[in-house]
Structures are given as structure tokens and as C-alpha cells.
Design an enzyme around this catalytic site. Structure first.
Site, PDB file in Angstrom:
ATOM      1  N   HIS A 140      12.583  -2.549   2.068  1.00 13.66           N
ATOM      2  CA  HIS A 140      11.971  -1.316   2.566  1.00 13.66           C
ATOM      3  C   HIS A 140      12.851  -0.158   2.121  1.00 13.66           C
ATOM      4  CE1 HIS A 140       8.911  -3.179   5.079  1.00 13.66           C
ATOM      5  NE2 HIS A 140       9.827  -4.109   5.321  1.00 13.66           N
ATOM      6  N   ARG A 185      13.068   4.538  12.563  1.00 12.11           N
ATOM      7  CA  ARG A 185      11.750   5.162  12.538  1.00 12.11           C
ATOM      8  C   ARG A 185      10.957   4.775  13.786  1.00 12.11           C
ATOM      9  NH1 ARG A 185       9.073   4.871   6.965  1.00 12.11           N
ATOM     10  NH2 ARG A 185       7.885   6.530   7.972  1.00 12.11           N
ATOM     11  N   GLU A 223      12.854  -9.281   1.317  1.00 10.45           N
ATOM     12  CA  GLU A 223      12.002  -8.176   1.755  1.00 10.45           C
ATOM     13  C   GLU A 223      12.779  -6.874   1.584  1.00 10.45           C
ATOM     14  OE1 GLU A 223       9.585  -6.730   5.770  1.00 10.45           O
ATOM     15  OE2 GLU A 223      10.970  -8.418   5.887  1.00 10.45           O
ATOM     16  N   PRO A 259       0.795  -1.220   0.000  1.00  9.33           N
ATOM     17  CA  PRO A 259       0.000   0.000   0.000  1.00  9.33           C
ATOM     18  C   PRO A 259       0.834   1.280   0.000  1.00  9.33           C
ATOM     19  CG  PRO A 259      -0.060  -1.035   2.161  1.00  9.33           C
ATOM     20  CD  PRO A 259       0.614  -2.001   1.227  1.00  9.33           C
ATOM     21  N   ASN A 260       0.305   2.243  -0.734  1.00  7.87           N
ATOM     22  CA  ASN A 260       0.835   3.606  -0.838  1.00  7.87           C
ATOM     23  C   ASN A 260       2.113   3.722  -1.653  1.00  7.87           C
ATOM     24  OD1 ASN A 260      -1.272   4.825   0.755  1.00  7.87           O
ATOM     25  ND2 ASN A 260      -0.300   3.871   2.531  1.00  7.87           N
ATOM     26  N   ALA A 292       3.384  -0.959   4.846  1.00  6.69           N
ATOM     27  CA  ALA A 292       2.813  -1.062   6.196  1.00  6.69           C
ATOM     28  C   ALA A 292       2.319  -2.463   6.520  1.00  6.69           C
ATOM     29  CB  ALA A 292       1.680  -0.048   6.358  1.00  6.69           C
ATOM     30  N   TYR A 344      11.132   8.596   1.533  1.00 15.44           N
ATOM     31  CA  TYR A 344      11.023   7.531   0.541  1.00 15.44           C
ATOM     32  C   TYR A 344      11.745   7.824  -0.773  1.00 15.44           C
ATOM     33  CZ  TYR A 344       7.515   5.913   3.814  1.00 15.44           C
ATOM     34  OH  TYR A 344       6.881   5.502   4.953  1.00 15.44           O
ATOM     35  N   ASN A 369       8.086  -5.589  -1.168  1.00 14.81           N
ATOM     36  CA  ASN A 369       8.064  -4.426  -0.287  1.00 14.81           C
ATOM     37  C   ASN A 369       6.631  -4.379   0.234  1.00 14.81           C
ATOM     38  OD1 ASN A 369       7.845  -1.966   0.973  1.00 14.81           O
ATOM     39  ND2 ASN A 369       9.094  -0.877  -0.539  1.00 14.81           N
ATOM     40  N   ARG A 411       5.003  11.191  -2.180  1.00 14.97           N
ATOM     41  CA  ARG A 411       4.761  10.909  -0.765  1.00 14.97           C
ATOM     42  C   ARG A 411       6.064  11.026   0.018  1.00 14.97           C
ATOM     43  NH1 ARG A 411       4.131   5.163   2.155  1.00 14.97           N
ATOM     44  NH2 ARG A 411       3.640   5.956   4.215  1.00 14.97           N
TER      45      ARG A 411
END
Length: 152
Positions: free
Chosen positions: A103, A110, A101, A13-14, A80, A26, A77, A21
């Protein structure tokens, strides 16, 4: 002619909003920019690539299930969903494929809730904090994993 190993690259998502964003977190690359770079790297590595994005958890689960028997490996990826989705973990375990994975940000610098991902429990490796380059490194790693698997 031999079939190229097929790698599924999944984005949660996103991530369709990359480039607009929070670019300070990012980066400025769009998801399309990342896909183009991944397609080029895949060709260099002798891999075929299927690059997808969805905002829907169930769609990610379905794609992972379909990868079993149809793909050689997965780059994911989960965004969330990595921090919340046992369903993604279960699907990745069922797939029985090498998984990397990715990110974009360093999740360990964070918020505390980002420090844990369920997906990492199914992953051969985790790359975080290297921006878009993380995807390319994931493909490099999977090419090596698949070559070593083939050579056995």
C-alpha cells in the site's frame, strides 16, 4: 538457459490515476513510473516481471488463479479491494504462492475502515506507507524468499 523466476505485480482500482489522484497521500509517481522502476529492479534481481492494473475485482481474481503454476510469486496492491474482498483472499490462498501486499499510504494512519485488509491474511509480508519504494522493497523480499526456497 535457466528460466528467470516470474513475479506477477497486480494493482487494483484507481491506481491507474496515480500522479493525479491525491498526490499528498499517494505521491506524484504515475503507475507507469512505478512499473519502470519495478522492471529495472526485477532485472537487477534476476526476476521476470508481469505488471498489471485493473479496476475490476473479478479480473484480479482471474489473474491470481492463472498465476498458480505460472508464476513464482505475487506482489499485490489491492487498493480498496484489500479492505473488502474475501474473493481476493480466497484466490491468493488457492494460488499457494509467496505474496507481498503493498500500500502506498500508511493505511494505519488513515480511516478506521482501512486498518484491516483481507489480503494480508494470505501475504508473506505487508509493506505500507513507503510510497512507490514499497514495490521495490516487495521485489527485494520476494527475491530473498524465492532464493531461500530454491536453496532448501
Amino acid at each position: 538457459m535457466a528460466t528467470l523466476p516470474h513475479v506477477l505485480v497486480l494493482n487494483g482500482p484507481n491506481l491507474n490515476m496515480l500522479g493525479v489522484r491525491e498526490p499528498s497521500i499517494y505521491g506524484r509517481d504515475s503507475l507507469q513510473d512505478i512499473e519502470s522502476a519495478c522492471q529495472q529492479r526485477a532485472r537487477e534481481l534476476g526476476l521476470s516481471l508481469d505488471f498489471r492494473q485493473t479496476n475490476l475485482e473479478g479480473e484480479l481474481v482471474t489473474w491470481i488463479q492463472q498465476a498458480r503454476g505460472n508464476a513464482a510469486a505475487i506482489v499485490i496492491n489491492p487498493a480498496a479491494y484489500g479492505h473488502t474482498s474475501i474473493a481476493l483472499l480466497d484466490a491468493l490462498l488457492i494460488a499457494e504462492l509467496p505474496v507481498i501486499e503493498v500500500h502506498l499510504s500508511n493505511i494505519f494512519r488513515r480511516e478506521d475502515y482501512r486498518h484491516h485488509t483481507y489480503v494480508s491474511q494470505a501475504a508473506s509480508g505487508v509493506i505500507c506507507g513507503l510510497g512507490a519504494q514499497g514495490y521495490l522493497l516487495a521485489l527485494d523480499a520476494l527475491a530473498t524468499i524465492l532464493k531461500n526456497k530454491k536453496d532448501r
